[in-house]
Structures are given as C-alpha cells and as structure tokens.
Motif scaffolding. Structure first.
Motif, PDB file in Angstrom:
ATOM      1  N   LEU A  41      61.966  44.759  46.568  1.00 35.13           N
ATOM      2  CA  LEU A  41      60.763  45.032  46.512  1.00 35.13           C
ATOM      3  C   LEU A  41      59.882  44.657  47.814  1.00 35.13           C
ATOM      4  O   LEU A  41      59.137  45.188  48.519  1.00 35.13           O
ATOM      5  N   THR A  70      66.152  42.001  42.867  1.00 36.36           N
ATOM      6  CA  THR A  70      65.140  42.958  42.812  1.00 36.36           C
ATOM      7  C   THR A  70      63.969  42.571  43.660  1.00 36.36           C
ATOM      8  O   THR A  70      63.350  43.380  44.154  1.00 36.36           O
ATOM      9  N   PRO A  71      63.466  41.232  43.410  1.00 40.40           N
ATOM     10  CA  PRO A  71      62.454  40.908  44.094  1.00 40.40           C
ATOM     11  C   PRO A  71      62.655  41.247  45.601  1.00 40.40           C
ATOM     12  O   PRO A  71      61.745  41.622  46.392  1.00 40.40           O
ATOM     13  N   GLU A  89      68.480  36.801  39.576  1.00 46.18           N
ATOM     14  CA  GLU A  89      67.100  36.495  39.889  1.00 46.18           C
ATOM     15  C   GLU A  89      66.436  37.071  41.005  1.00 46.18           C
ATOM     16  O   GLU A  89      65.515  37.787  40.916  1.00 46.18           O
ATOM     17  N   LEU A  90      66.958  37.098  42.010  1.00 48.17           N
ATOM     18  CA  LEU A  90      66.307  37.265  43.437  1.00 48.17           C
ATOM     19  C   LEU A  90      66.519  38.888  43.750  1.00 48.17           C
ATOM     20  O   LEU A  90      65.768  39.196  44.868  1.00 48.17           O
ATOM     21  N   LYS A 131      66.063  45.111  35.586  1.00 44.14           N
ATOM     22  CA  LYS A 131      65.065  44.918  36.755  1.00 44.14           C
ATOM     23  C   LYS A 131      65.030  46.045  37.525  1.00 44.14           C
ATOM     24  O   LYS A 131      64.176  46.607  38.050  1.00 44.14           O
ATOM     25  N   ALA A 132      66.313  46.631  37.879  1.00 48.58           N
ATOM     26  CA  ALA A 132      66.267  47.706  38.761  1.00 48.58           C
ATOM     27  C   ALA A 132      65.642  48.866  38.273  1.00 48.58           C
ATOM     28  O   ALA A 132      65.130  49.804  39.064  1.00 48.58           O
ATOM     29  N   ALA A 192      61.839  48.459  38.432  1.00 49.98           N
ATOM     30  CA  ALA A 192      61.487  48.505  39.923  1.00 49.98           C
ATOM     31  C   ALA A 192      61.269  50.050  40.403  1.00 49.98           C
ATOM     32  O   ALA A 192      60.358  50.218  40.890  1.00 49.98           O
ATOM     33  N   LEU A 232      59.900  39.925  37.376  1.00 48.81           N
ATOM     34  CA  LEU A 232      61.267  40.517  38.199  1.00 48.81           C
ATOM     35  C   LEU A 232      62.098  39.396  38.544  1.00 48.81           C
ATOM     36  O   LEU A 232      63.396  39.872  38.916  1.00 48.81           O
ATOM     37  N   ASP A 233      61.716  37.946  38.576  1.00 43.25           N
ATOM     38  CA  ASP A 233      62.805  37.075  39.129  1.00 43.25           C
ATOM     39  C   ASP A 233      63.263  36.370  37.884  1.00 43.25           C
ATOM     40  O   ASP A 233      63.707  35.183  38.119  1.00 43.25           O
ATOM     41  N   ILE A 234      62.922  36.845  36.656  1.00 40.82           N
ATOM     42  CA  ILE A 234      63.762  36.113  35.492  1.00 40.82           C
ATOM     43  C   ILE A 234      65.183  36.098  35.687  1.00 40.82           C
ATOM     44  O   ILE A 234      65.804  36.842  36.259  1.00 40.82           O
ATOM     45  N   SER A 235      65.616  34.999  34.916  1.00 42.49           N
ATOM     46  CA  SER A 235      67.035  35.059  34.945  1.00 42.49           C
ATOM     47  C   SER A 235      67.489  35.076  33.387  1.00 42.49           C
ATOM     48  O   SER A 235      66.892  34.880  32.548  1.00 42.49           O
TER      49      SER A 235
END
Ligand SMILES: [Zn+2]
Lengths: 220, 348
Positions: free
Chosen positions: A48, A44-45, A41-42, B102-103, B106, B333-336
């Motif tokens: 950034l 990539t955030p 979950e965390l 996600k990467a 981003a 972007l913080d989805i699981s």
C-alpha cells in the motif's frame, strides 16, 4: 503496463510498483525492509505504501510479479499467499519469478556469474548464469563448499556470507529488487501469457518422520 | 443494510473460507462454508506436521475462496469485512491465512479483523441456534484444545476457567487409537469401536479430579498412560486386546471428566447455558453424557452440528460478524499471527 512486484524469499520484505513497456522497467514506488521475521506483518503495508508513493491505486494494477523462491519456507509463503490473494481479488495475473533470476536480472552482463542466497542450516540456494544472464544450472540447495563452481563472482546475500567457501567474489545485488522481479517476468508479462501456477520452489521436503511402534510404558 | 463477512481459517490442518450475512437485527446467517483438509497427508505421521499443513494451506487458499463465493453466489466485491484467525495455532499455518486475508482486505478496500480461533468455535453455534445468552459457558474439545470458558460477551469478554495441563482431549484419542492400532485421527474409530464395548469394563483414571486438583483444569496424559499399561499387560499375558471394551472405557473416562467439570462450573456460577464445540464435540458418548447431566442440572446444552464443530471458515466469519456488530475496532494491516493468542483477546 503497471506491475506490482513482491518478494519474500530472503530477509528483505520487498514490494514495488513499476511500469513495464518494450523500452524497459521504471520503478515508481518501492518499500523494502530487512527483517527475516516480519514478512507476514509488513508485506501488505509495504504494498500500500509503494502504491501511494507511485500515486496509483490497487485497482490500477495490471499484473503481479511474485518471487517464488527458493527461500526459507515460512517467509516465502507470506509473499506468495499475498500475491495469490491480491491477484484473485483484483482479477489480474500473478506471474511467478524464480527469486534468484530476479537477483540475476540486476547483475551487469558480460561474464558468467552465480546467484547464491542463504538457505539457513549452513546451506545455500544457488543457480549459475551465463554471460548473457540466462540461467544455466539450478536452482539447487547445498552446503556452500559443495557448490563446486569455478565461476569467480556471485550475487546474493549467500555470496557475502560464504564467499570463502564458494571461492567467489561477492557482487551486488544482495536481494531481489522490484526492478529485477519485473525484468525477470518481463517476457511473460509483455506476451500477456497465461501465468504459470504460483508454486513455491521449496527444494527441500518437509521435516517429518513416520512414528515407529508406540513406546512401552511398562518395564519388562 | 445487511453486511457480508468473509472468514478465513488456517490455524491447523483445515483451510477454511466462510461467508455469512450479518443482518441489521444482529442475527448471523450462514451463506457458505468451504473447507480443504490436509488431514490425509498427516495420517502416516500420526499427527499434524506443521510444514505439510502450511504447504497445503498455500495451495488451497484461493481455490477454497473461489468455491465459497460460488456456493454463496456472491462476488468478492460484495464483501464488507474480512475476519481471519490471528491465533492461537501453528505459526506457519496461521501466517498463510493472515497474509491472504490482509491482501484481500487491501485489494477490496474493506476492514480486516484478526480474531481468536477459540472464540470462533463458540461463535459458530449462533449460526445454528441463534444468539447466545450471556453469560454462558463453553467447553472446547478438539485435537488442539481442551478448554472450559466463561463467555460474558462473545465479541469482547471471554475468560478461561480451566484448560488441559498436558494433552488435548483429541490428542489422547489419537494416541489411544495408535495403541489400539486404529487409524488417525483417532476420534471417529474409537467412537465406532466403543459402540460394541462396555464402558464399565475397565476403570481408567479420571485425571485432575482429586480434592487438591484445580477444579476446572484437565489432564489426559495419565489416562493415555493407563490405557497403554493396560494394553501392554494384556499383550504380555498373551491375551487378545478387547478393543471395544478398551475404547468404550477410555471414552467413558474422557466424557465423564469433561462433562462433570463443565456442569460443575455451570452450577457454581449459576450459568444456565453450555456450548460444547470443537472436533471432539461430535463424539457420541460425550454428547450423550453431556445431555444427561445438563438435563439433570437444568442447564441448556447447545452442540453445533459436527460440520460446524470442526475447524472451518464459517466459525471465523460468524465471530467476525459479532465483532463487527459490536463495533469493535478493526485490525491494523500490520498485525502478526500469534500462535499463543490468549482466549481473552477476542480480536487483535
Ligand atoms: Zn479448533
């Protein structure tokens, strides 16, 4: 050189942005959260956020230093998949770093030491380092009582969990840090060497058993 | 202006990366569909080993992406949105795809859409047969799923009418293949053996078809046990097991129940289109019987070609395109990854 550091080999979800030159490492932004189940979950955030704090964009990055374990597999892969995809998308190299070496990079020199992290199932990942900080044995996975080293001090969260069984005093740091990751990768980064493949240090085989004959459903 | 959507799939044992072009008129065109499978690594275990699959996904993710872009003659910077399977599936396997997606999102500065794997199996049909009428029905059959779904809007409204209460249809194929000493995965070898057999040779039970059973649910574990019992009986009597007849009779029982329930659902809801997708959709008896029964009931049958039916990235890209076209919100972007994502959640 602007470097993104990532590691998910421990409960710490770690991302940081640092500059690296011949003079050393300067961390410009970092985000670290302790949550063994939130790597996916965390991360990539965090990347950034760290970039925002550092005042840089993803396109400014020159290289990635990625912890490749050893560490619990699922979390470890979240970091490595992230690093591999970022490197691919940004067209920059991703250098693998043994996560234990990243911890070792932040241990004061002068005496030999161990780095020990939690491998779960009552085992630890560990490696030993000489007084100059060079790895001399490991990484291995083993029950703490079987590490069998006479070295009296150990960094890493496993050292805190199992200080008694290890017979070693726990010292900092407990987790890989952005500065440690970049420092451990520094020789390769500065040499602009072709990065080694980003391959996880699993140290254990997958749990899987080959099935025997099908079970009988009828009574004899 | 048309948009390029990248799809990433890693819910089970296939690492898939697909690229599609979403045209302004809403049609979706397939540009690339690259898959790396770890199926051979699971064969000796008789089923997918999650850790083995997860390791293979990590190794294959970037190389498969590279191949997809080469095939489509596109650059990563051409991508306008990224869709990724957020669930359902194996937790550790999903996490690799979600992390990579996600990467990529981003790094490229494009929106991310976490989408439902099951809805992807339906959306993939639009790549071959064009826009789907709404409402329509979908029967998903594979090693991991057996579901009958009502689709009112591919991008936002899918309802489960029924599903298996025990084994997935493909799982039953794998287990019966083992009983018959046929290789894993069991679908293709059973289909092949059945070609020489008599589907009426053995009356295997039709699960969940009693008057009190849930109308649209399925059960295959009783069928598997019945096959085992029959095979053991023959062995005990010292008779050779007539593999083609057992395979054909087993396959007939599976195809009969699946198609009967799907056509009944179409008839009762007055829905005129049925999509059959998933790895088992390629089964020759299932598609033949479905064609026959749909024709008799006046229902249009759509079955994507086998390559699209199995897990792949194109299905996720196709679904992503529909979600984008429908103006659904992008994912955070913080989805699981959600191993148990319900089919009613098309995008997260
Ligand atoms: Zn599937």
């Amino acid at each position: 050189m602007l470097v993104l550091a990532l590691d998910t080999s421990t409960p710490a979800v770690t991302a940081g942005i640092a500059t690296l030159s011949g003079d050393g490492v300067t961390v410009l932004g970092a985000r670290v959260t302790l949550d063994a189940r939130a790597h996916g979950e965390l991360l990539t955030p965090h990347v950034l956020d760290a970039a925002r704090e550092a005042g840089v964009t993803m396109g400014d990055l020159d290289a990635i230093a990625c912890g490749v374990g050893p560490g619990p597999f699922t979390g470890l892969r979240a970091g490595m998949a992230t690093a591999a995809a970022l490197a691919d998308a940004l067209g920059i190299p991703a250098h693998p770093v043994c996560s234990l070496d990243a911890i070792a990079a932040e241990v004061p020199r002068g005496e030999p030491f161990l780095v020990v992290t939690d491998a779960r199932r009552r085992e630890v990942y560990w490696a030993s380092y000489d007084a100059g900080g060079a790895r001399v044995d490991g990484p291995h996975v083993r029950p703490p009582a079987e590490v069998g080293s006479a070295i009296p001090r150990a960094a890493g969260d496993g050292a805190r969990l199992y200080a008694e069984a290890l017979g070693a005093r726990a010292i900092d740091p407990r987790y890989p840090t952005p500065a440690g990751l970049v420092a451990a990768a520094a020789p390769n980064l500065l040499a602009e060497a072709e990065p080694a493949p980003l391959t996880p240090l699993y140290l254990r085989r997958p749990d899987a058993a080959e099935p025997g004959a099908p079970k009988k459903v009828t009574a004899r | 202006m048309s948009r390029i959507i990248m799809g990433i799939e890693s819910s089970c044992d296939e690492t898939g990366v697909g690229l599609v072009r979403l045209h302004d008129d809403g049609t979706v065109e397939l540009l690339a569909d690259e898959v790396a499978s770890s199926v051979e690594q699971h064969a000796r275990f008789g089923g997918v080993v999650p850790e083995v699959a997860s390791r293979a996904h990590l190794e294959a993710m970037v190389p498969t992406t590279r191949r997809a872009f080469e095939k489509a003659a596109l650059k990563l910077s051409d991508v306008d949105a990224i869709a990724v399977t957020a669930g359902p599936g194996l937790a550790g396997a999903l996490l690799v795809g979600v992390s990579a997606a996600k990467a990529y999102a981003a790094a490229l500065g494009v929106p991310l859409y976490g989408v439902n794997h099951l809805a992807g199996h339906i959306a993939v049909d639009t790549l071959q047969h064009g826009p789907l009428p709404a409402p329509c029905l979908a029967l998903l059959v594979s090693g991991g799923h057996t579901q009958l779904l009502r689709v009112d809007d591919l991008a936002s409204s899918i309802t489960e009418l029924g599903s298996t209460v025990d084994d997935a249809a493909g799982e039953a194929y794998d287990k019966v293949a083992r009983l018959l000493e046929l290789p894993y995965p069991g679908g293709p070898p059973i289909d092949k053996a059945a070609a020489d057999g008599d589907p009426a040779a053995i009356a295997f039970p039709r699960g969940m078809t009693g008057p009190r059973d849930a109308k649209f649910d399925f059960s295959f574990s009783g069928l598997k046990t019945a096959v085992a019992r029959w095979v053991e009986g023959a062995q005990r009597r010292g008779e050779p097991v007539p593999v083609p007849d057992v395979a054909a009779s087993f396959q007939e029982a599976v195809a009969d129940v699946l198609t009967a329930k799907a056509v009944r659902a179409a008839r009762e809801s007055g829905i005129g289109t049925l999509v059959i997708s998933g790895g088992v959709a390629a089964n020759s008896r299932l598609s033949a019987l479905a064609r026959e029964r749909c024709a008799a009931a006046g229902v249009e049958l759509r079955v994507p070609r086998p390559r699209l039916c199995t897990d792949n990235g194109a299905m996720i890209a196709a679904l992503g395109a529909h979600v984008v076209a429908a103006g659904r919100p992008e994912s955070s972007l913080d989805i699981s990854a959600n191993p148990a994502l319900p089919v009613s959640t098309v995008s997260v």
